[in-house]
Design a protein around this motif. Structure first.
Motif, PDB file in Angstrom:
ATOM      1  N   PRO A 115      -8.991 -40.196 -16.735  1.00 40.58           N
ATOM      2  CA  PRO A 115      -8.482 -39.551 -17.948  1.00 40.58           C
ATOM      3  C   PRO A 115      -8.063 -38.118 -17.635  1.00 40.58           C
ATOM      4  CG  PRO A 115     -10.645 -40.538 -18.336  1.00 40.58           C
ATOM      5  CD  PRO A 115     -10.384 -40.598 -16.862  1.00 40.58           C
ATOM      6  N   ASP A 116      -6.997 -37.663 -18.279  1.00 39.62           N
ATOM      7  CA  ASP A 116      -6.479 -36.307 -18.061  1.00 39.62           C
ATOM      8  C   ASP A 116      -6.055 -35.746 -19.411  1.00 39.62           C
ATOM      9  OD1 ASP A 116      -4.647 -34.085 -17.281  1.00 39.62           O
ATOM     10  OD2 ASP A 116      -5.007 -34.887 -15.266  1.00 39.62           O
ATOM     11  N   ASN A 117      -6.557 -34.566 -19.755  1.00 33.41           N
ATOM     12  CA  ASN A 117      -6.266 -33.970 -21.064  1.00 33.41           C
ATOM     13  C   ASN A 117      -5.213 -32.884 -21.025  1.00 33.41           C
ATOM     14  OD1 ASN A 117      -8.056 -35.622 -22.504  1.00 33.41           O
ATOM     15  ND2 ASN A 117      -9.779 -34.347 -21.889  1.00 33.41           N
ATOM     16  N   ARG A 118      -4.510 -32.743 -19.910  1.00 30.83           N
ATOM     17  CA  ARG A 118      -3.417 -31.766 -19.867  1.00 30.83           C
ATOM     18  C   ARG A 118      -2.208 -32.322 -20.626  1.00 30.83           C
ATOM     19  NH1 ARG A 118      -3.010 -31.012 -13.553  1.00 30.83           N
ATOM     20  NH2 ARG A 118      -3.523 -33.219 -13.747  1.00 30.83           N
ATOM     21  N   PRO A 119      -1.458 -31.449 -21.264  1.00 29.84           N
ATOM     22  CA  PRO A 119      -0.263 -31.923 -21.970  1.00 29.84           C
ATOM     23  C   PRO A 119       0.761 -32.507 -20.993  1.00 29.84           C
ATOM     24  CG  PRO A 119      -0.738 -29.627 -22.523  1.00 29.84           C
ATOM     25  CD  PRO A 119      -1.678 -30.017 -21.442  1.00 29.84           C
ATOM     26  N   VAL A 120       1.326 -33.637 -21.375  1.00 24.62           N
ATOM     27  CA  VAL A 120       2.388 -34.296 -20.613  1.00 24.62           C
ATOM     28  C   VAL A 120       3.608 -34.398 -21.515  1.00 24.62           C
ATOM     29  CG1 VAL A 120       3.125 -36.473 -19.548  1.00 24.62           C
ATOM     30  CG2 VAL A 120       0.816 -35.606 -19.146  1.00 24.62           C
ATOM     31  N   GLU A 121       4.763 -34.016 -20.978  1.00 20.01           N
ATOM     32  CA  GLU A 121       6.033 -34.185 -21.688  1.00 20.01           C
ATOM     33  C   GLU A 121       7.015 -34.875 -20.771  1.00 20.01           C
ATOM     34  OE1 GLU A 121       7.738 -30.658 -23.351  1.00 20.01           O
ATOM     35  OE2 GLU A 121       5.978 -30.239 -24.577  1.00 20.01           O
ATOM     36  N   ILE A 122       7.830 -35.760 -21.362  1.00 18.88           N
ATOM     37  CA  ILE A 122       8.865 -36.469 -20.627  1.00 18.88           C
ATOM     38  C   ILE A 122      10.175 -36.283 -21.390  1.00 18.88           C
ATOM     39  CG2 ILE A 122       9.627 -38.701 -19.727  1.00 18.88           C
ATOM     40  CD1 ILE A 122       6.579 -39.503 -19.773  1.00 18.88           C
ATOM     41  N   TRP A 123      11.194 -35.846 -20.652  1.00 14.88           N
ATOM     42  CA  TRP A 123      12.489 -35.535 -21.245  1.00 14.88           C
ATOM     43  C   TRP A 123      13.588 -36.370 -20.589  1.00 14.88           C
ATOM     44  CZ3 TRP A 123      13.580 -31.383 -24.754  1.00 14.88           C
ATOM     45  CH2 TRP A 123      12.445 -30.673 -25.159  1.00 14.88           C
ATOM     46  N   PHE A 124      14.577 -36.741 -21.392  1.00 16.21           N
ATOM     47  CA  PHE A 124      15.797 -37.347 -20.889  1.00 16.21           C
ATOM     48  C   PHE A 124      16.927 -36.456 -21.365  1.00 16.21           C
ATOM     49  CE2 PHE A 124      19.128 -40.833 -21.276  1.00 16.21           C
ATOM     50  CZ  PHE A 124      19.436 -40.813 -19.933  1.00 16.21           C
ATOM     51  N   ASP A 125      17.575 -35.795 -20.422  1.00 19.53           N
ATOM     52  CA  ASP A 125      18.558 -34.759 -20.736  1.00 19.53           C
ATOM     53  C   ASP A 125      17.892 -33.716 -21.627  1.00 19.53           C
ATOM     54  OD1 ASP A 125      20.649 -35.919 -19.204  1.00 19.53           O
ATOM     55  OD2 ASP A 125      21.064 -37.323 -20.834  1.00 19.53           O
ATOM     56  N   ASN A 126      18.410 -33.460 -22.802  1.00 21.81           N
ATOM     57  CA  ASN A 126      17.846 -32.441 -23.697  1.00 21.81           C
ATOM     58  C   ASN A 126      16.969 -33.036 -24.788  1.00 21.81           C
ATOM     59  OD1 ASN A 126      19.120 -30.314 -22.358  1.00 21.81           O
ATOM     60  ND2 ASN A 126      21.026 -30.677 -23.486  1.00 21.81           N
ATOM     61  N   LEU A 127      16.518 -34.259 -24.599  1.00 18.05           N
ATOM     62  CA  LEU A 127      15.757 -34.968 -25.611  1.00 18.05           C
ATOM     63  C   LEU A 127      14.333 -35.232 -25.118  1.00 18.05           C
ATOM     64  CD1 LEU A 127      15.913 -36.566 -28.346  1.00 18.05           C
ATOM     65  CD2 LEU A 127      16.601 -38.544 -26.972  1.00 18.05           C
ATOM     66  N   CYS A 128      13.334 -34.721 -25.855  1.00 17.22           N
ATOM     67  CA  CYS A 128      11.940 -35.013 -25.525  1.00 17.22           C
ATOM     68  C   CYS A 128      11.647 -36.431 -26.011  1.00 17.22           C
ATOM     69  CB  CYS A 128      10.989 -34.020 -26.192  1.00 17.22           C
ATOM     70  SG  CYS A 128       9.247 -34.305 -25.761  1.00 17.22           S
ATOM     71  N   ILE A 129      11.346 -37.328 -25.070  1.00 23.17           N
ATOM     72  CA  ILE A 129      11.139 -38.729 -25.433  1.00 23.17           C
ATOM     73  C   ILE A 129       9.667 -39.128 -25.438  1.00 23.17           C
ATOM     74  CG2 ILE A 129      13.444 -39.406 -24.678  1.00 23.17           C
ATOM     75  CD1 ILE A 129      12.065 -40.647 -22.172  1.00 23.17           C
ATOM     76  N   ALA A 130       8.797 -38.264 -24.919  1.00 24.88           N
ATOM     77  CA  ALA A 130       7.356 -38.544 -24.944  1.00 24.88           C
ATOM     78  C   ALA A 130       6.582 -37.242 -24.838  1.00 24.88           C
ATOM     79  CB  ALA A 130       6.962 -39.479 -23.811  1.00 24.88           C
ATOM     80  N   LYS A 131       5.470 -37.220 -25.578  1.00 22.08           N
ATOM     81  CA  LYS A 131       4.614 -36.037 -25.576  1.00 22.08           C
ATOM     82  C   LYS A 131       3.196 -36.499 -25.882  1.00 22.08           C
ATOM     83  CE  LYS A 131       4.773 -31.359 -27.325  1.00 22.08           C
ATOM     84  NZ  LYS A 131       5.498 -30.419 -28.171  1.00 22.08           N
ATOM     85  N   SER A 132       2.238 -36.075 -25.036  1.00 18.90           N
ATOM     86  CA  SER A 132       0.856 -36.483 -25.249  1.00 18.90           C
ATOM     87  C   SER A 132      -0.095 -35.436 -24.688  1.00 18.90           C
ATOM     88  CB  SER A 132       0.595 -37.829 -24.575  1.00 18.90           C
ATOM     89  OG  SER A 132      -0.730 -38.244 -24.825  1.00 18.90           O
ATOM     90  N   ASP A 133      -1.230 -35.295 -25.340  1.00 12.72           N
ATOM     91  CA  ASP A 133      -2.289 -34.413 -24.845  1.00 12.72           C
ATOM     92  C   ASP A 133      -3.373 -35.205 -24.117  1.00 12.72           C
ATOM     93  OD1 ASP A 133      -1.176 -32.028 -25.703  1.00 12.72           O
ATOM     94  OD2 ASP A 133      -2.087 -32.177 -27.679  1.00 12.72           O
ATOM     95  N   HIS A 134      -3.134 -36.482 -23.919  1.00 15.03           N
ATOM     96  CA  HIS A 134      -4.056 -37.273 -23.109  1.00 15.03           C
ATOM     97  C   HIS A 134      -3.257 -38.330 -22.344  1.00 15.03           C
ATOM     98  CE1 HIS A 134      -3.860 -39.536 -26.882  1.00 15.03           C
ATOM     99  NE2 HIS A 134      -4.208 -40.608 -26.199  1.00 15.03           N
ATOM    100  N   SER A 135      -3.681 -38.518 -21.115  1.00 16.62           N
ATOM    101  CA  SER A 135      -3.024 -39.482 -20.235  1.00 16.62           C
ATOM    102  C   SER A 135      -4.069 -40.053 -19.291  1.00 16.62           C
ATOM    103  CB  SER A 135      -1.896 -38.802 -19.448  1.00 16.62           C
ATOM    104  OG  SER A 135      -2.414 -37.770 -18.631  1.00 16.62           O
ATOM    105  N   ILE A 136      -3.633 -40.985 -18.481  1.00 16.29           N
ATOM    106  CA  ILE A 136      -4.480 -41.522 -17.421  1.00 16.29           C
ATOM    107  C   ILE A 136      -3.715 -41.355 -16.120  1.00 16.29           C
ATOM    108  CG2 ILE A 136      -5.609 -43.567 -16.462  1.00 16.29           C
ATOM    109  CD1 ILE A 136      -5.972 -44.535 -19.373  1.00 16.29           C
ATOM    110  N   ARG A 137      -4.349 -40.665 -15.181  1.00 16.93           N
ATOM    111  CA  ARG A 137      -3.769 -40.494 -13.837  1.00 16.93           C
ATOM    112  C   ARG A 137      -4.264 -41.629 -12.968  1.00 16.93           C
ATOM    113  NH1 ARG A 137      -4.700 -35.711 -10.157  1.00 16.93           N
ATOM    114  NH2 ARG A 137      -6.838 -36.073 -10.732  1.00 16.93           N
ATOM    115  N   VAL A 138      -3.334 -42.342 -12.350  1.00 20.43           N
ATOM    116  CA  VAL A 138      -3.703 -43.394 -11.411  1.00 20.43           C
ATOM    117  C   VAL A 138      -3.541 -42.811 -10.014  1.00 20.43           C
ATOM    118  CG1 VAL A 138      -3.199 -45.711 -10.570  1.00 20.43           C
ATOM    119  CG2 VAL A 138      -3.073 -45.214 -13.026  1.00 20.43           C
TER     120      VAL A 138
END
Length: 162
Positions: A24-47
């Motif tokens: 588990p990872d609580n750092r903010p993650v953002e994913i962008w496609f061009d100028n559009l934020c397509i995903a945003k989360s304050d929790h993720s799982i690092r494999v």
């Protein structure tokens, strides 16, 4: 290739286990496609798997589902099973097979990422705690390279035999 010794605050991909750890990872993650934020989360799982930069998986509700289109692409991982893919469709175009997920992971440790999504940083712009992610070299790998990890890792020139 010789293993790079990690500095304070860094990790070596050679200290990651096989089979991979799902952390588990609580750092903010953002994913962008061009100028559009397509995903945003304050929790993720690092494999984290021996020899590779980690892939970050975010819950499906972190993604703007309107930009995801089912792809015909499929791959297989010895630790997770069969992966399914999405193309990302935005105003500027299409990023083919840029996002993947495991609907039914085959091994118990991987079941925590069932349905969660990850992506190729070479196709989308990814950020961890505001830091831009670099893509892992090699067309097959989807590791997220950040300043906290050191290698060398799979996909780099000269690693074809790994």
């Amino acid at each position: 290739m010789e293993r790079v010794k990690p500095a304070a605050g860094q990790e070596s991909v050679w200290d990651y286990p096989r089979p991979p750890a799902h952390l588990p990872d609580n750092r903010p993650v953002e994913i962008w496609f061009d100028n559009l934020c397509i995903a945003k989360s304050d929790h993720s799982i690092r494999v984290c798997e021996t020899g590779s930069p980690p892939a970050f998986y975010v819950p499906p509700d972190a993604f703007d589902q309107s930009v995801l289109k089912a792809s015909t692409a499929h791959t297989f991982c010895e630790w997770k099973g069969h992966a399914h893919y999405f193309d990302v469709v935005g105003p500027q175009g299409v990023a083919e097979a840029a996002v993947w997920y495991y609907p039914n992971p085959s091994a118990e440790p991987a079941k925590v990422i069932a349905g969660w999504l990850s992506c190729y940083p070479e196709k989308l712009n990814c950020f961890v705690a505001g830091e831009p992610v670099h893509a892992q070299a090699g067309r097959y790998y989807g590791g997220w390279v950040t300043n906290e990890i050191v290698g060398p890792w799979k996909g780099e020139p000269g690693t074809e035999h790994w």
